[in-house]
Write a protein that holds these residues in place. Sequence first.
Motif, PDB file in Angstrom:
ATOM      1  N   SER A   1      -6.473   4.420   3.909  1.00 20.93           N
ATOM      2  CA  SER A   1      -5.217   4.622   3.178  1.00 20.93           C
ATOM      3  C   SER A   1      -5.277   5.847   2.284  1.00 20.93           C
ATOM      4  O   SER A   1      -4.271   6.504   2.049  1.00 20.93           O
TER       5      SER A   1
ATOM      6  N   LEU B   1       0.923   4.148  -2.814  1.00 20.76           N
ATOM      7  CA  LEU B   1       0.561   5.523  -2.467  1.00 20.76           C
ATOM      8  C   LEU B   1       1.723   6.490  -2.709  1.00 20.76           C
ATOM      9  O   LEU B   1       1.507   7.647  -3.057  1.00 20.76           O
ATOM     10  N   ASP B   2       2.937   6.000  -2.552  1.00 17.77           N
ATOM     11  CA  ASP B   2       4.102   6.834  -2.903  1.00 17.77           C
ATOM     12  C   ASP B   2       4.041   7.232  -4.376  1.00 17.77           C
ATOM     13  O   ASP B   2       4.321   8.378  -4.743  1.00 17.77           O
TER      14      ASP B   2
ATOM     15  N   HIS C   1      -2.728  -0.946   8.479  1.00 20.05           N
ATOM     16  CA  HIS C   1      -3.000  -2.320   8.047  1.00 20.05           C
ATOM     17  C   HIS C   1      -1.729  -3.134   7.938  1.00 20.05           C
ATOM     18  O   HIS C   1      -1.409  -3.696   6.912  1.00 20.05           O
TER      19      HIS C   1
ATOM     20  N   GLU D   1      -2.314  10.026  12.866  1.00 16.39           N
ATOM     21  CA  GLU D   1      -3.012   8.736  12.897  1.00 16.39           C
ATOM     22  C   GLU D   1      -2.293   7.712  13.773  1.00 16.39           C
ATOM     23  O   GLU D   1      -2.151   6.547  13.416  1.00 16.39           O
TER      24      GLU D   1
ATOM     25  N   LEU E   1      -0.161   4.240   8.631  1.00 17.74           N
ATOM     26  CA  LEU E   1      -1.244   3.433   8.070  1.00 17.74           C
ATOM     27  C   LEU E   1      -1.396   2.213   8.964  1.00 17.74           C
ATOM     28  O   LEU E   1      -0.433   1.703   9.502  1.00 17.74           O
TER      29      LEU E   1
ATOM     30  N   ARG F   1      -5.470  24.028   5.051  1.00 17.36           N
ATOM     31  CA  ARG F   1      -4.299  24.086   4.175  1.00 17.36           C
ATOM     32  C   ARG F   1      -3.652  25.454   4.301  1.00 17.36           C
ATOM     33  O   ARG F   1      -4.276  26.465   3.985  1.00 17.36           O
TER      34      ARG F   1
ATOM     35  N   THR G   1       9.753   0.333   5.473  1.00 17.68           N
ATOM     36  CA  THR G   1       8.744   1.295   5.004  1.00 17.68           C
ATOM     37  C   THR G   1       8.795   2.571   5.830  1.00 17.68           C
ATOM     38  O   THR G   1       8.805   3.680   5.308  1.00 17.68           O
TER      39      THR G   1
ATOM     40  N   SER H   1       0.833  -1.204   0.000  1.00 23.11           N
ATOM     41  CA  SER H   1       0.000   0.000   0.000  1.00 23.11           C
ATOM     42  C   SER H   1       0.869   1.256   0.000  1.00 23.11           C
ATOM     43  O   SER H   1       0.613   2.209  -0.734  1.00 23.11           O
ATOM     44  N   ASN H   2       1.925   1.250   0.819  1.00 21.60           N
ATOM     45  CA  ASN H   2       2.806   2.428   0.862  1.00 21.60           C
ATOM     46  C   ASN H   2       3.484   2.661  -0.483  1.00 21.60           C
ATOM     47  O   ASN H   2       3.624   3.802  -0.936  1.00 21.60           O
TER      48      ASN H   2
ATOM     49  N   GLU I   1       9.819   6.346   4.499  1.00 25.88           N
ATOM     50  CA  GLU I   1       8.888   7.472   4.639  1.00 25.88           C
ATOM     51  C   GLU I   1       9.494   8.583   5.506  1.00 25.88           C
ATOM     52  O   GLU I   1       9.351   9.761   5.207  1.00 25.88           O
TER      53      GLU I   1
ATOM     54  N   ARG J   1      -6.431   8.710   2.689  1.00 24.45           N
ATOM     55  CA  ARG J   1      -6.198  10.007   3.319  1.00 24.45           C
ATOM     56  C   ARG J   1      -4.718  10.398   3.286  1.00 24.45           C
ATOM     57  O   ARG J   1      -4.373  11.578   3.230  1.00 24.45           O
ATOM     58  N   ALA J   2      -3.830   9.378   3.350  1.00 22.26           N
ATOM     59  CA  ALA J   2      -2.406   9.674   3.484  1.00 22.26           C
ATOM     60  C   ALA J   2      -1.842  10.503   2.317  1.00 22.26           C
ATOM     61  O   ALA J   2      -1.202  11.526   2.559  1.00 22.26           O
TER      62      ALA J   2
ATOM     63  N   ARG K   1      12.358  10.418   3.642  1.00 16.03           N
ATOM     64  CA  ARG K   1      11.791  11.288   2.603  1.00 16.03           C
ATOM     65  C   ARG K   1      11.170  12.537   3.227  1.00 16.03           C
ATOM     66  O   ARG K   1      11.347  13.648   2.751  1.00 16.03           O
TER      67      ARG K   1
ATOM     68  N   MET L   1      -3.391  12.382   0.196  1.00 13.28           N
ATOM     69  CA  MET L   1      -4.065  13.677   0.139  1.00 13.28           C
ATOM     70  C   MET L   1      -3.421  14.648   1.139  1.00 13.28           C
ATOM     71  O   MET L   1      -3.076  15.779   0.813  1.00 13.28           O
TER      72      MET L   1
ATOM     73  N   ARG M   1      -1.055  19.973  12.628  1.00 15.98           N
ATOM     74  CA  ARG M   1       0.236  19.565  12.046  1.00 15.98           C
ATOM     75  C   ARG M   1       0.592  20.473  10.873  1.00 15.98           C
ATOM     76  O   ARG M   1       1.719  20.961  10.771  1.00 15.98           O
TER      77      ARG M   1
ATOM     78  N   HIS N   1       2.425   9.770   8.425  1.00 14.37           N
ATOM     79  CA  HIS N   1       1.014   9.418   8.496  1.00 14.37           C
ATOM     80  C   HIS N   1       0.984   7.893   8.641  1.00 14.37           C
ATOM     81  O   HIS N   1       1.266   7.176   7.697  1.00 14.37           O
TER      82      HIS N   1
END
Lengths: 325, 321
Positions: free
Chosen positions: A135, A102-103, B73, B119, B71, B11, B85, A98-99, B89, A137-138, B92, A140, B51, B69
């Motif tokens: 997922s 989404l990247d 799952h 989150e 996730l 924003r 991962t 998923s990451n 992230e 939302r990230a 970056r 965005m 944030r 952020h």
Amino acid sequence: MMFPPGASYHPSMDFGPAAPDFLHDDPLVLWGPAGAGKTWRAESLARRASATRTVWRTRCASYDGTSEDGLWAFIVGDLEAQCPKFAATSAPPGLERSNAALDRVTDVAEAVRVLWLIDDLDRLDRSLWYDFSRSLRAPMDQLASRGGEGGLKFLITLRRHPTRVSLGAYGSPLNQGERQRLDAFGETGLRQLLEAANLADSPELQHGLREAVGNTVGALHRAVHGVAAEGGDRSLLAEPVVLQRWFSSTLAEWHRAFEVPVPLTSATARTGFLDAALIDLGEGRRADPDLLDELTALGIADFGTKGLVPSTLVRLFCDERRARG
Amino acid sequence: MIRNFWLGVHRPGVTRYQPSVADTTVRAFLAEGRGRLWLRGPSGSGKTSLRFEHAPDVRRAGRLCGELHLLGHSSSVPAETRRLTFAVELSRSLGLEQLPWKDLLATCVRERAVVFVDEVSSLRDRHPTGPIRPDDEPLLELAEAGVDLILLTMDEPEALGWPRELPVTPIWKEDLDAAAVAALVAPLARSEELAAEVMAQVGGNPVLLQRVCVMLLKRPASSLADVVAELTTDLDPFLIEIEWSVRTGLGDPEARQAWIRAIGAWEALVESGPPDSESPAVDTLRRLGLLRPGAPLSAPPCGLFLSRFDRGWCRRIRETA
């Protein structure tokens, strides 16, 4: 020009009120029962957006698996086929799927403004709603945090109330942004449908159509098409046998939904089968919320009244369920 | 153009930001604090907006700043994949070349990096079975290494298996007063009176404030009563009911009893006004956002909630228990 029921969107199908201005930066969720015109409306909006944005489409009903990894593989394959810029991206190897996906979404959306139309999100297997909607939302937020208007806009369609689908999905775009309910198709739109079918508009005909099949644009379109094909004879709308023929695919879909139990989250129903709710509503009782939700998504129950849709078609279906025991 | 009201996340440069008490806490932490700042608020309370408002300032001040952020799952994903991962992230987000994990941790500590983590409630899904451990959760490893973290979440630390005690700062715009709202609805007639009425209806709930004001500004001919009536029927009508149903549906008698007590506390409040003392049931109501986190017990609850979750609703909920 009259298109056959179930036809894909065409600009001449923009019946009813003009689509609202939606190209600000928040997600837009269109929700309403089957046949409410969500996909048409979404495509109409996407057509307008395409002047300034790259439009991606993910048809969730086309994925019939239950694995989240499989879903992301499906989405990535689909987006690669639609968008050369997406196909040209890659993510570092070894990341969670998923990451990684989404990247890549973020990379492209940073370079070009993207409208991502996710159609029928809740036609995915129920076990995927929560994780998938969260997922989204990230990327965005990631783009928005870099300032400005951001490059990714979601347009999502659902049959169910967004809260139902994003239950517990605290990071979901479904609990953000604008949520528009599509349900009853208006008088002007129906007049336009009748004109497109070369049928003379009249209050009696509009009333007869709504009484026969309810108020969603999908059902009205099918009925108008049927009446036009039979030479404009509106008395046919009162004939159950005729409605059975015109709506055979709808009735078949409803029966299929009734064969599968609905997972229950409360203790108000003894069974997860939809017949229980049909009986409760038929006898004037409150239905279990989970079952009622499914009936509403199918267009058999009404979200507002929480009762059965008062149409000949729904009564006909109830009779068929009773006949099946 | 700065938009007064928006739906969704604030924003910077696009929407006007309304600061709250939590902003003061964040500024103080960034100026002097070291360690972990745990910010807790219900869905829609403005955690991500907070944030977005502060992270750019930190960067402008020349400090290494990351935004993650989480996730949720990942419970079935091997720890090594999860760490990779996370490292990708984080690197970056900090604007660093990808470094080996240990080097990345050392760089963050040496450079006094601060990382906003959104989150954080996802930890519950990442580790459904119990307390989290540094060797299995890179976020905790980051914390244990001494990196400054601002953690944004709906939950208390212990509810997510966080193994250390941390003070919790509630997020709620309880200090947003009627004058500020009046300025924002200024295009409408009687904006000052209207603002006071809006505040009574939304009770400081940021997401409801947005919804009410967006509807008023979009439809200036509508009265507040019309908007409230519409929102009452579309106010996530199942939200609380479902949350409750899910928990009772789990078949856990203890959880079921806790929810029954929470609904009882809300019913008492609807009938007789705010409760006299704190209790686990009151805390549950705060977690749901039915009561304002951090506000005194005597603070009136949101009028919209009182209309939607009324006596009849309480009765129906009890009947299904």
